[in-house]
Write a protein that holds these residues in place. Sequence first.
Motif, PDB file in Angstrom:
ATOM      1  N   ASP A  25       0.856  -1.178   0.000  1.00  0.00           N
ATOM      2  CA  ASP A  25       0.000   0.000   0.000  1.00  0.00           C
ATOM      3  C   ASP A  25       0.897   1.236   0.000  1.00  0.00           C
ATOM      4  OD1 ASP A  25      -2.521   1.378   2.258  1.00  0.00           O
ATOM      5  OD2 ASP A  25      -1.985   1.850   0.197  1.00  0.00           O
ATOM      6  N   VAL A  26       1.145   1.795   1.135  1.00  0.00           N
ATOM      7  CA  VAL A  26       1.953   3.010   1.218  1.00  0.00           C
ATOM      8  C   VAL A  26       3.414   2.650   1.478  1.00  0.00           C
ATOM      9  CG1 VAL A  26       1.483   3.275   3.678  1.00  0.00           C
ATOM     10  CG2 VAL A  26       2.171   5.266   2.335  1.00  0.00           C
ATOM     11  N   MET A  27       4.299   3.396   0.851  1.00  0.00           N
ATOM     12  CA  MET A  27       5.739   3.312   1.117  1.00  0.00           C
ATOM     13  C   MET A  27       6.223   4.709   1.484  1.00  0.00           C
ATOM     14  SD  MET A  27       7.103   0.783  -1.911  1.00  0.00           S
ATOM     15  CE  MET A  27       8.473   0.092  -0.956  1.00  0.00           C
ATOM     16  N   GLY A  28       7.226   4.760   2.342  1.00  0.00           N
ATOM     17  CA  GLY A  28       7.674   6.076   2.762  1.00  0.00           C
ATOM     18  C   GLY A  28       9.086   6.098   3.273  1.00  0.00           C
ATOM     19  N   TRP A  29       9.558   7.311   3.496  1.00  0.00           N
ATOM     20  CA  TRP A  29      10.874   7.549   4.067  1.00  0.00           C
ATOM     21  C   TRP A  29      10.734   8.393   5.322  1.00  0.00           C
ATOM     22  CZ3 TRP A  29      15.230   5.242   2.387  1.00  0.00           C
ATOM     23  CH2 TRP A  29      15.213   4.685   1.094  1.00  0.00           C
ATOM     24  N   TYR A  30      11.415   7.953   6.364  1.00  0.00           N
ATOM     25  CA  TYR A  30      11.502   8.689   7.622  1.00  0.00           C
ATOM     26  C   TYR A  30      12.976   8.988   7.867  1.00  0.00           C
ATOM     27  CZ  TYR A  30       6.695   7.385   8.793  1.00  0.00           C
ATOM     28  OH  TYR A  30       5.333   7.239   8.810  1.00  0.00           O
ATOM     29  N   ARG A  31      13.233   9.959   8.717  1.00  0.00           N
ATOM     30  CA  ARG A  31      14.615  10.214   9.106  1.00  0.00           C
ATOM     31  C   ARG A  31      14.677  10.545  10.592  1.00  0.00           C
ATOM     32  NH1 ARG A  31      15.717  15.968   5.959  1.00  0.00           N
ATOM     33  NH2 ARG A  31      14.456  17.309   7.320  1.00  0.00           N
ATOM     34  N   GLN A  32      15.855  10.282  11.147  1.00  0.00           N
ATOM     35  CA  GLN A  32      16.074  10.573  12.555  1.00  0.00           C
ATOM     36  C   GLN A  32      17.434  11.210  12.716  1.00  0.00           C
ATOM     37  OE1 GLN A  32      15.516   7.250  15.227  1.00  0.00           O
ATOM     38  NE2 GLN A  32      15.181   8.630  16.955  1.00  0.00           N
ATOM     39  N   VAL A  87       9.490  12.019   6.178  1.00  0.00           N
ATOM     40  CA  VAL A  87      10.052  12.866   5.127  1.00  0.00           C
ATOM     41  C   VAL A  87       9.108  12.906   3.931  1.00  0.00           C
ATOM     42  CG1 VAL A  87      11.967  13.204   3.528  1.00  0.00           C
ATOM     43  CG2 VAL A  87      12.405  12.368   5.855  1.00  0.00           C
ATOM     44  N   ALA A  88       8.685  11.725   3.474  1.00  0.00           N
ATOM     45  CA  ALA A  88       7.801  11.652   2.320  1.00  0.00           C
ATOM     46  C   ALA A  88       7.166  10.278   2.266  1.00  0.00           C
ATOM     47  CB  ALA A  88       8.565  11.933   1.027  1.00  0.00           C
ATOM     48  N   SER A  89       5.974  10.226   1.676  1.00  0.00           N
ATOM     49  CA  SER A  89       5.294   8.948   1.500  1.00  0.00           C
ATOM     50  C   SER A  89       4.608   8.927   0.149  1.00  0.00           C
ATOM     51  CB  SER A  89       4.285   8.708   2.623  1.00  0.00           C
ATOM     52  OG  SER A  89       3.284   9.701   2.610  1.00  0.00           O
ATOM     53  N   ILE A  90       4.342   7.709  -0.340  1.00  0.00           N
ATOM     54  CA  ILE A  90       3.717   7.559  -1.645  1.00  0.00           C
ATOM     55  C   ILE A  90       2.790   6.361  -1.607  1.00  0.00           C
ATOM     56  CG2 ILE A  90       5.732   6.265  -2.483  1.00  0.00           C
ATOM     57  CD1 ILE A  90       5.133   7.507  -5.280  1.00  0.00           C
ATOM     58  N   LEU A  91       1.566   6.546  -2.106  1.00  0.00           N
ATOM     59  CA  LEU A  91       0.598   5.468  -2.167  1.00  0.00           C
ATOM     60  C   LEU A  91       0.819   4.639  -3.435  1.00  0.00           C
ATOM     61  CD1 LEU A  91      -2.601   7.390  -1.009  1.00  0.00           C
ATOM     62  CD2 LEU A  91      -1.063   5.968   0.338  1.00  0.00           C
ATOM     63  N   SER A  92       0.126   3.527  -3.510  1.00  0.00           N
ATOM     64  CA  SER A  92       0.337   2.615  -4.624  1.00  0.00           C
ATOM     65  C   SER A  92      -0.003   3.250  -5.962  1.00  0.00           C
ATOM     66  CB  SER A  92      -0.480   1.337  -4.432  1.00  0.00           C
ATOM     67  OG  SER A  92      -1.852   1.662  -4.302  1.00  0.00           O
ATOM     68  N   SER A 147       0.578   6.343  -6.670  1.00  0.00           N
ATOM     69  CA  SER A 147       1.512   7.453  -6.860  1.00  0.00           C
ATOM     70  C   SER A 147       1.091   8.775  -6.240  1.00  0.00           C
ATOM     71  CB  SER A 147       1.815   7.674  -8.354  1.00  0.00           C
ATOM     72  OG  SER A 147       2.364   6.510  -8.921  1.00  0.00           O
ATOM     73  N   SER A 148       0.083   8.807  -5.414  1.00  0.00           N
ATOM     74  CA  SER A 148      -0.222  10.022  -4.663  1.00  0.00           C
ATOM     75  C   SER A 148       0.844  10.205  -3.591  1.00  0.00           C
ATOM     76  CB  SER A 148      -1.600   9.891  -4.006  1.00  0.00           C
ATOM     77  OG  SER A 148      -1.846  10.975  -3.133  1.00  0.00           O
ATOM     78  N   THR A 149       1.417  11.403  -3.498  1.00  0.00           N
ATOM     79  CA  THR A 149       2.547  11.629  -2.601  1.00  0.00           C
ATOM     80  C   THR A 149       2.240  12.671  -1.527  1.00  0.00           C
ATOM     81  OG1 THR A 149       3.536  13.350  -3.987  1.00  0.00           O
ATOM     82  CG2 THR A 149       4.170  11.073  -4.447  1.00  0.00           C
ATOM     83  N   ASP A 150       3.029  12.588  -0.461  1.00  0.00           N
ATOM     84  CA  ASP A 150       2.968  13.575   0.613  1.00  0.00           C
ATOM     85  C   ASP A 150       4.413  13.853   1.017  1.00  0.00           C
ATOM     86  OD1 ASP A 150       1.883  13.668   4.070  1.00  0.00           O
ATOM     87  OD2 ASP A 150       2.007  15.262   2.582  1.00  0.00           O
TER      88      ASP A 150
END
Length: 120
Positions: free
Chosen positions: A32-39, A48-53, A55-58
């Motif tokens: 479903d959703v894939m994303g990047w986090y940072r610490q 940091v950013a996420s993307i749905l299957s 291609s909708s992004t945040d």
Amino acid sequence: QVQLVESGGGLVQAGESLRLSCAASGSIFSIDVMGWYRQAPGKQRELVASILSRSSTDVADSVKGRFTISRDNAKNTVYLQMNSLKPEDTGVYYCNARIRTVVGDVGTYWGPGTQVTVSS
């Protein structure tokens, strides 16, 4: 079993670019959703950013206009193109994905992280 593995981190100077990749493997039926986090050191992990299957992004305001997230569904891979890097972008970047396995289980998975260091 499902695994996420990141690659592409490193040490760069301010203003330079890096491209992170994260490949998911194992008994995957769908993602479903894939994303990047940072610490950053001494700070909480942040999205940091996420993307749905489809291609909708945040994208976080702090990186908007500089970072772009994309995915290749055929390869179960998500990318993070990071341009105009700043020292405050330094941290460990983690890949995250919500995955349905072939036996129907749904869970959130994390990669081990990749270090990004931006020098001034």
